[in-house]
Design an enzyme around this catalytic site. Structure first.
Site, mmCIF file in Angstrom:
data_model
loop_
_atom_site.group_PDB
_atom_site.id
_atom_site.type_symbol
_atom_site.label_atom_id
_atom_site.label_comp_id
_atom_site.label_asym_id
_atom_site.label_seq_id
_atom_site.Cartn_x
_atom_site.Cartn_y
_atom_site.Cartn_z
ATOM 1 N N PRO A 10 1.656 7.221 -2.940
ATOM 2 C CA PRO A 10 2.084 8.598 -2.730
ATOM 3 C C PRO A 10 3.493 8.899 -3.232
ATOM 4 O O PRO A 10 4.408 8.088 -3.065
ATOM 5 C CB PRO A 10 2.017 8.771 -1.208
ATOM 6 C CG PRO A 10 2.030 7.391 -0.656
ATOM 7 C CD PRO A 10 1.348 6.531 -1.676
ATOM 8 N N ASN A 11 3.595 10.053 -3.823
ATOM 9 C CA ASN A 11 4.859 10.645 -4.306
ATOM 10 C C ASN A 11 5.395 9.982 -5.573
ATOM 11 O O ASN A 11 6.376 10.467 -6.153
ATOM 12 C CB ASN A 11 5.937 10.636 -3.209
ATOM 13 C CG ASN A 11 5.490 11.395 -1.967
ATOM 14 O OD1 ASN A 11 5.079 12.539 -2.082
ATOM 15 N ND2 ASN A 11 5.512 10.754 -0.819
ATOM 16 N N ARG A 18 12.044 13.141 -8.490
ATOM 17 C CA ARG A 18 12.147 12.858 -7.054
ATOM 18 C C ARG A 18 13.373 11.993 -6.763
ATOM 19 O O ARG A 18 13.457 10.861 -7.244
ATOM 20 C CB ARG A 18 10.884 12.099 -6.633
ATOM 21 C CG ARG A 18 10.931 11.561 -5.240
ATOM 22 C CD ARG A 18 9.836 10.531 -5.018
ATOM 23 N NE ARG A 18 9.848 10.099 -3.650
ATOM 24 C CZ ARG A 18 9.267 8.989 -3.209
ATOM 25 N NH1 ARG A 18 8.609 8.209 -4.039
ATOM 26 N NH2 ARG A 18 9.338 8.663 -1.948
ATOM 27 N N TYR A 23 15.694 6.745 -7.136
ATOM 28 C CA TYR A 23 14.611 6.179 -7.951
ATOM 29 C C TYR A 23 14.874 6.253 -9.456
ATOM 30 O O TYR A 23 14.057 5.778 -10.245
ATOM 31 C CB TYR A 23 13.292 6.893 -7.613
ATOM 32 C CG TYR A 23 12.895 6.701 -6.168
ATOM 33 C CD1 TYR A 23 12.584 5.435 -5.678
ATOM 34 C CD2 TYR A 23 12.859 7.777 -5.278
ATOM 35 C CE1 TYR A 23 12.245 5.244 -4.337
ATOM 36 C CE2 TYR A 23 12.518 7.599 -3.944
ATOM 37 C CZ TYR A 23 12.211 6.330 -3.486
ATOM 38 O OH TYR A 23 11.881 6.132 -2.166
ATOM 39 N N ASN A 74 2.660 -0.564 -6.040
ATOM 40 C CA ASN A 74 3.746 0.096 -5.337
ATOM 41 C C ASN A 74 3.052 1.117 -4.438
ATOM 42 O O ASN A 74 2.623 2.174 -4.898
ATOM 43 C CB ASN A 74 4.708 0.783 -6.305
ATOM 44 C CG ASN A 74 5.876 1.431 -5.568
ATOM 45 O OD1 ASN A 74 5.865 1.562 -4.342
ATOM 46 N ND2 ASN A 74 6.890 1.845 -6.322
ATOM 47 N N ALA A 77 5.249 4.944 0.558
ATOM 48 C CA ALA A 77 5.463 4.914 2.013
ATOM 49 C C ALA A 77 4.308 4.255 2.764
ATOM 50 O O ALA A 77 4.491 3.790 3.897
ATOM 51 C CB ALA A 77 5.693 6.330 2.528
ATOM 52 N N GLU A 98 3.569 -7.045 -4.928
ATOM 53 C CA GLU A 98 4.118 -5.806 -4.362
ATOM 54 C C GLU A 98 5.421 -5.462 -5.082
ATOM 55 O O GLU A 98 6.289 -6.325 -5.246
ATOM 56 C CB GLU A 98 4.395 -6.029 -2.872
ATOM 57 C CG GLU A 98 5.066 -4.848 -2.194
ATOM 58 C CD GLU A 98 5.445 -5.148 -0.746
ATOM 59 O OE1 GLU A 98 5.181 -6.274 -0.258
ATOM 60 O OE2 GLU A 98 6.023 -4.259 -0.120
ATOM 61 N N HIS A 100 8.619 -2.428 -5.546
ATOM 62 C CA HIS A 100 9.299 -1.177 -5.184
ATOM 63 C C HIS A 100 10.441 -0.969 -6.153
ATOM 64 O O HIS A 100 11.145 -1.922 -6.507
ATOM 65 C CB HIS A 100 9.851 -1.234 -3.754
ATOM 66 C CG HIS A 100 8.765 -1.457 -2.757
ATOM 67 N ND1 HIS A 100 7.931 -0.459 -2.343
ATOM 68 C CD2 HIS A 100 8.345 -2.596 -2.144
ATOM 69 C CE1 HIS A 100 7.035 -0.966 -1.509
ATOM 70 N NE2 HIS A 100 7.259 -2.256 -1.379
ATOM 71 N N ARG A 107 17.728 -0.188 2.667
ATOM 72 C CA ARG A 107 17.573 1.210 3.064
ATOM 73 C C ARG A 107 17.276 1.307 4.573
ATOM 74 O O ARG A 107 17.566 0.379 5.312
ATOM 75 C CB ARG A 107 16.479 1.848 2.190
ATOM 76 C CG ARG A 107 16.841 1.808 0.692
ATOM 77 C CD ARG A 107 15.775 2.466 -0.165
ATOM 78 N NE ARG A 107 15.649 3.886 0.136
ATOM 79 C CZ ARG A 107 14.621 4.643 -0.293
ATOM 80 N NH1 ARG A 107 13.672 4.105 -1.038
ATOM 81 N NH2 ARG A 107 14.571 5.927 0.009
#
Ligand code: DQA
Length: 145
Positions: A10-11, A18, A23, A74, A77, A98, A100, A107
């Site tokens: 998502p996103n 964004r 990012y 990725n 969320a 995985e 990111h 964070r």
């Protein structure tokens, strides 16, 4: 030729616009094109899929079995919330890396938990687009045994 699925959650379709301070300005199309080019150098075919929907991501993981040799994910969320994605990965028994873009451990604390990490062969975070290419290299090494 072996193939790897690049799965974005998502996103991530909004990459480039964004929160560029987090990012960067790289778009999802940039990420996917870099993966395809890197895969070609390594003799790996690349398939890409992005969805904002948990179920669609689960369906893509299920469909990868017997088609792709591994997955770079990725999960956005959903990384921090989705037992369903974790179970899907466990079910298909494919090597999963995985990724990111940001360093999730630097964070908010809710981003420090990953439901993907326990079922992945490893986690790469904080290196932006480069992390996807590092994940591909990890899979290529894995395939070589
Ligand atoms: C992300 C990190 C997640 O915490 C966040 O929800 C994202 C992007 C990353 O690539 O840094 O959507 O997965």
């Amino acid at each position: 030729m072996r193939s790897v699925l690049i799965l974005n959650g998502p996103n991530l379709n909004l990459l480039g616009t964004r929160q560029p301070e987090v990012y960067g300005k790289t778009t999802l199309a940039d990420v996917e094109a870099a993966c395809v080019a890197h895969g070609a150098e390594k003799g790996i075919e690349i398939a890409c899929f992005q969805s904002n929907h948990e179920g669609a991501l689960i369906d893509a993981i299920h469909a990868a079995k017997g088609v792709h040799a591994g997955i770079v994910i990725n999960a956005g969320a959903y990384t921090h919330t989705s037992i369903a994605l974790m179970d899907a990965i466990s079910s298909v028994e494919l090597p999963v890396v995985e990724v990111h873009l940001s360093n999730i451990h630097a964070r908010e604390t809710f981003r420090h938990t990953s439901y993907i990490a326990p079922v992945a062969i490893g986690q790469i975070c904080g290196f932006g687009l480069q992390g996807y290419l590092m994940a591909l290299d990890a899979l290529v090494q894995r395939f070589a045994g």
